[in-house]
Design a protein around this motif. Structure first.
Motif, PDB file in Angstrom:
ATOM      1  N   ARG A  65      48.439  45.667  50.574  1.00 32.99           N
ATOM      2  CA  ARG A  65      48.805  44.999  49.325  1.00 32.99           C
ATOM      3  C   ARG A  65      47.975  43.741  49.122  1.00 32.99           C
ATOM      4  NH1 ARG A  65      55.445  45.390  48.930  1.00 32.99           N
ATOM      5  NH2 ARG A  65      55.553  47.666  48.833  1.00 32.99           N
ATOM      6  N   MET A  66      47.750  42.988  50.197  1.00 27.84           N
ATOM      7  CA  MET A  66      46.940  41.790  50.090  1.00 27.84           C
ATOM      8  C   MET A  66      45.504  42.153  49.707  1.00 27.84           C
ATOM      9  SD  MET A  66      45.821  39.070  53.025  1.00 27.84           S
ATOM     10  CE  MET A  66      44.682  40.296  53.669  1.00 27.84           C
ATOM     11  N   THR A  67      44.988  43.241  50.262  1.00 35.99           N
ATOM     12  CA  THR A  67      43.630  43.679  49.951  1.00 35.99           C
ATOM     13  C   THR A  67      43.495  44.041  48.483  1.00 35.99           C
ATOM     14  OG1 THR A  67      43.379  44.528  52.210  1.00 35.99           O
ATOM     15  CG2 THR A  67      41.818  45.319  50.546  1.00 35.99           C
ATOM     16  N   VAL A  68      44.495  44.741  47.956  1.00 32.62           N
ATOM     17  CA  VAL A  68      44.451  45.129  46.550  1.00 32.62           C
ATOM     18  C   VAL A  68      44.544  43.910  45.645  1.00 32.62           C
ATOM     19  CG1 VAL A  68      45.713  46.376  44.753  1.00 32.62           C
ATOM     20  CG2 VAL A  68      45.356  47.436  46.980  1.00 32.62           C
ATOM     21  N   TYR A  69      45.328  42.919  46.064  1.00 36.64           N
ATOM     22  CA  TYR A  69      45.542  41.735  45.217  1.00 36.64           C
ATOM     23  C   TYR A  69      44.422  40.704  45.342  1.00 36.64           C
ATOM     24  CZ  TYR A  69      48.176  38.175  42.707  1.00 36.64           C
ATOM     25  OH  TYR A  69      48.577  37.254  41.784  1.00 36.64           O
ATOM     26  N   LEU A  70      43.580  40.842  46.350  1.00 40.59           N
ATOM     27  CA  LEU A  70      42.532  39.846  46.606  1.00 40.59           C
ATOM     28  C   LEU A  70      41.641  39.568  45.404  1.00 40.59           C
ATOM     29  CD1 LEU A  70      41.143  37.976  48.652  1.00 40.59           C
ATOM     30  CD2 LEU A  70      39.761  39.924  49.386  1.00 40.59           C
ATOM     31  N   PRO A  71      41.172  40.581  44.651  1.00 44.18           N
ATOM     32  CA  PRO A  71      40.313  40.270  43.490  1.00 44.18           C
ATOM     33  C   PRO A  71      40.970  39.362  42.470  1.00 44.18           C
ATOM     34  CG  PRO A  71      40.163  42.589  44.045  1.00 44.18           C
ATOM     35  CD  PRO A  71      41.276  42.029  44.869  1.00 44.18           C
ATOM     36  N   VAL A  72      42.311  39.430  42.346  1.00 41.55           N
ATOM     37  CA  VAL A  72      43.006  38.583  41.376  1.00 41.55           C
ATOM     38  C   VAL A  72      42.910  37.115  41.773  1.00 41.55           C
ATOM     39  CG1 VAL A  72      45.224  38.150  40.250  1.00 41.55           C
ATOM     40  CG2 VAL A  72      44.582  40.478  40.872  1.00 41.55           C
ATOM     41  N   MET A  73      42.828  36.851  43.061  1.00 39.34           N
ATOM     42  CA  MET A  73      42.788  35.478  43.548  1.00 39.34           C
ATOM     43  C   MET A  73      41.409  34.848  43.431  1.00 39.34           C
ATOM     44  SD  MET A  73      45.327  35.612  46.871  1.00 39.34           S
ATOM     45  CE  MET A  73      44.443  36.912  47.721  1.00 39.34           C
ATOM     46  N   LEU A  74      40.384  35.657  43.198  1.00 44.76           N
ATOM     47  CA  LEU A  74      39.043  35.108  43.063  1.00 44.76           C
ATOM     48  C   LEU A  74      38.885  34.427  41.704  1.00 44.76           C
ATOM     49  CD1 LEU A  74      36.838  38.037  44.451  1.00 44.76           C
ATOM     50  CD2 LEU A  74      37.446  35.905  45.613  1.00 44.76           C
ATOM     51  N   PRO A  75      38.195  33.291  41.654  1.00 43.99           N
ATOM     52  CA  PRO A  75      37.908  32.675  40.357  1.00 43.99           C
ATOM     53  C   PRO A  75      37.102  33.633  39.487  1.00 43.99           C
ATOM     54  CG  PRO A  75      37.421  31.156  42.157  1.00 43.99           C
ATOM     55  CD  PRO A  75      37.679  32.482  42.786  1.00 43.99           C
ATOM     56  N   PRO A  76      37.383  33.696  38.196  1.00 49.90           N
ATOM     57  CA  PRO A  76      36.685  34.653  37.324  1.00 49.90           C
ATOM     58  C   PRO A  76      35.166  34.541  37.390  1.00 49.90           C
ATOM     59  CG  PRO A  76      38.544  33.685  36.178  1.00 49.90           C
ATOM     60  CD  PRO A  76      38.423  32.945  37.481  1.00 49.90           C
ATOM     61  N   ILE A  77      34.633  33.326  37.481  1.00 46.27           N
ATOM     62  CA  ILE A  77      33.177  33.177  37.504  1.00 46.27           C
ATOM     63  C   ILE A  77      32.589  33.771  38.781  1.00 46.27           C
ATOM     64  CG2 ILE A  77      33.226  30.880  38.552  1.00 46.27           C
ATOM     65  CD1 ILE A  77      30.797  32.206  35.864  1.00 46.27           C
ATOM     66  N   VAL A  78      33.328  33.681  39.899  1.00 46.14           N
ATOM     67  CA  VAL A  78      32.870  34.295  41.143  1.00 46.14           C
ATOM     68  C   VAL A  78      32.835  35.813  40.989  1.00 46.14           C
ATOM     69  CG1 VAL A  78      33.414  34.648  43.575  1.00 46.14           C
ATOM     70  CG2 VAL A  78      33.710  32.384  42.551  1.00 46.14           C
TER      71      VAL A  78
ATOM     72  N   MET B  10      43.540  44.605  38.390  1.00 46.96           N
ATOM     73  CA  MET B  10      44.467  45.673  38.708  1.00 46.96           C
ATOM     74  C   MET B  10      45.462  45.308  39.809  1.00 46.96           C
ATOM     75  SD  MET B  10      42.097  48.375  40.865  1.00 46.96           S
ATOM     76  CE  MET B  10      43.489  49.460  41.198  1.00 46.96           C
ATOM     77  N   GLY B  11      45.189  44.259  40.596  1.00 50.11           N
ATOM     78  CA  GLY B  11      46.067  43.905  41.697  1.00 50.11           C
ATOM     79  C   GLY B  11      47.471  43.577  41.253  1.00 50.11           C
ATOM     80  N   THR B  12      47.610  42.808  40.179  1.00 56.43           N
ATOM     81  CA  THR B  12      48.936  42.419  39.698  1.00 56.43           C
ATOM     82  C   THR B  12      49.729  43.638  39.242  1.00 56.43           C
ATOM     83  OG1 THR B  12      48.093  40.269  38.990  1.00 56.43           O
ATOM     84  CG2 THR B  12      50.173  41.003  38.035  1.00 56.43           C
ATOM     85  N   THR B  13      49.096  44.503  38.459  1.00 55.32           N
ATOM     86  CA  THR B  13      49.781  45.699  37.977  1.00 55.32           C
ATOM     87  C   THR B  13      50.160  46.624  39.117  1.00 55.32           C
ATOM     88  OG1 THR B  13      48.431  45.535  35.965  1.00 55.32           O
ATOM     89  CG2 THR B  13      49.659  47.563  36.292  1.00 55.32           C
ATOM     90  N   THR B  14      49.293  46.723  40.111  1.00 58.08           N
ATOM     91  CA  THR B  14      49.590  47.564  41.270  1.00 58.08           C
ATOM     92  C   THR B  14      50.842  47.083  41.993  1.00 58.08           C
ATOM     93  OG1 THR B  14      47.237  48.089  41.564  1.00 58.08           O
ATOM     94  CG2 THR B  14      48.686  48.457  43.446  1.00 58.08           C
ATOM     95  N   LEU B  15      50.978  45.777  42.177  1.00 60.01           N
ATOM     96  CA  LEU B  15      52.172  45.239  42.837  1.00 60.01           C
ATOM     97  C   LEU B  15      53.430  45.477  42.009  1.00 60.01           C
ATOM     98  CD1 LEU B  15      50.925  41.856  44.375  1.00 60.01           C
ATOM     99  CD2 LEU B  15      51.076  44.120  45.429  1.00 60.01           C
TER     100      LEU B  15
END
Length: 239
Positions: free
Chosen positions: A55-68, A118-123
């Motif tokens: 779950r943390m792996t799937v949600y990781l992209p959401v935690m990245l700053p958009p510019i990154v 997609m991480g938020t929706t997946t959770l």
């Protein structure tokens, strides 16, 4: 004076282009971004071990700053040393101009948005899957239902309300797409990725025409307000 802004807005050929592109982006986002989180959630729900890590792996992209995220995918799409073209080269396939092609640019932006959000929706889907009574699956298994049949006759009916709500929220969110075209394509090539918010940004901060920007903002507010009203109606009827 205010109505003149709307008249000038409707006369601008980019106005129709922006709404068409935004609608196309929303449609593609529903094809990819609506189905992918549900499929990932169904798969993750079957795991009994390392569930928290996955779950943390799937949600990781959401935690990245958009510019990154944008800079990372810009390297993926780079027509020279980019990751995707290197993968195509391994399979002896021709390199693609991912962000420079009118046919591929919008799809490329949708893939970025899907991966990033997609991480938020997946959770949400995982939480909904966890609330489905296990007795329903046990009864289906006793009746000899296959995995596909259990998904069709148990999982989807039990999650119909959540699926409808996330669908509406995704439509509202994707119609406000801005970061992806602004950073990756600038609206090109040949205005193929100009969206409503990107055009609004141009009116306000490139052309310094705040009258046109205000008119565009009002129209977008009305459209999103209709979807928001539908969302409220559904949630109230459910309650």
């Amino acid at each position: 004076m205010g109505w003149e802004n709307y008249q000038r807005l409707f006369d601008d050929p980019l106005f129709a282009t922006a709404w068409t592109n935004t609608g196309y982006f929303t449609l593609l986002a529903l094809v990819f971004g609506f189905a992918a989180p549900f499929a990932v959630a169904v798969v993750l729900n079957e795991f009994r071990h390392a569930r928290s890590y996955l779950r943390m792996t799937v949600y990781l992209p959401v935690m990245l700053p958009p510019i990154v995220t944008m800079l990372l995918w810009r390297w993926f799409y780079d027509p020279g040393p980019g990751l995707f073209n290197n993968v195509l080269e391994v399979f002896h396939l021709p390199a693609q101009q991912w962000l420079e092609s009118e046919h591929l640019a919008m799809i490329s932006l949708v893939l970025v948005a899907t991966w990033a959000n997609m991480g938020t929706t997946t959770l949400i889907y995982l939480a909904a899957l966890g609330s489905i009574p296990g007795e329903l699956y046990e009864a289906a298994e006793l009746d000899g239902a296959s995995v596909r049949q259990r998904l069709r006759h148990v999982t989807i009916p039990q999650m119909r309300f959540i699926l409808m709500i996330t669908l509406l929220l995704q439509v509202i969110g994707t119609m406000q797409v801005f970061v992806e075209p602004f950073v990756l394509t600038g609206g090109g090539p040949d205005d193929a990725t100009v969206t409503v918010l990107l055009l609004l940004y141009r009116y306000a901060f490139v052309y310094n025409d705040f009258g046109m920007a205000s008119a565009m903002s009002t129209l977008l507010f009305v459209v999103l307000g209709l979807f928001a009203a539908l969302y409220l109606r559904l949630t109230r009827s459910k309650g």
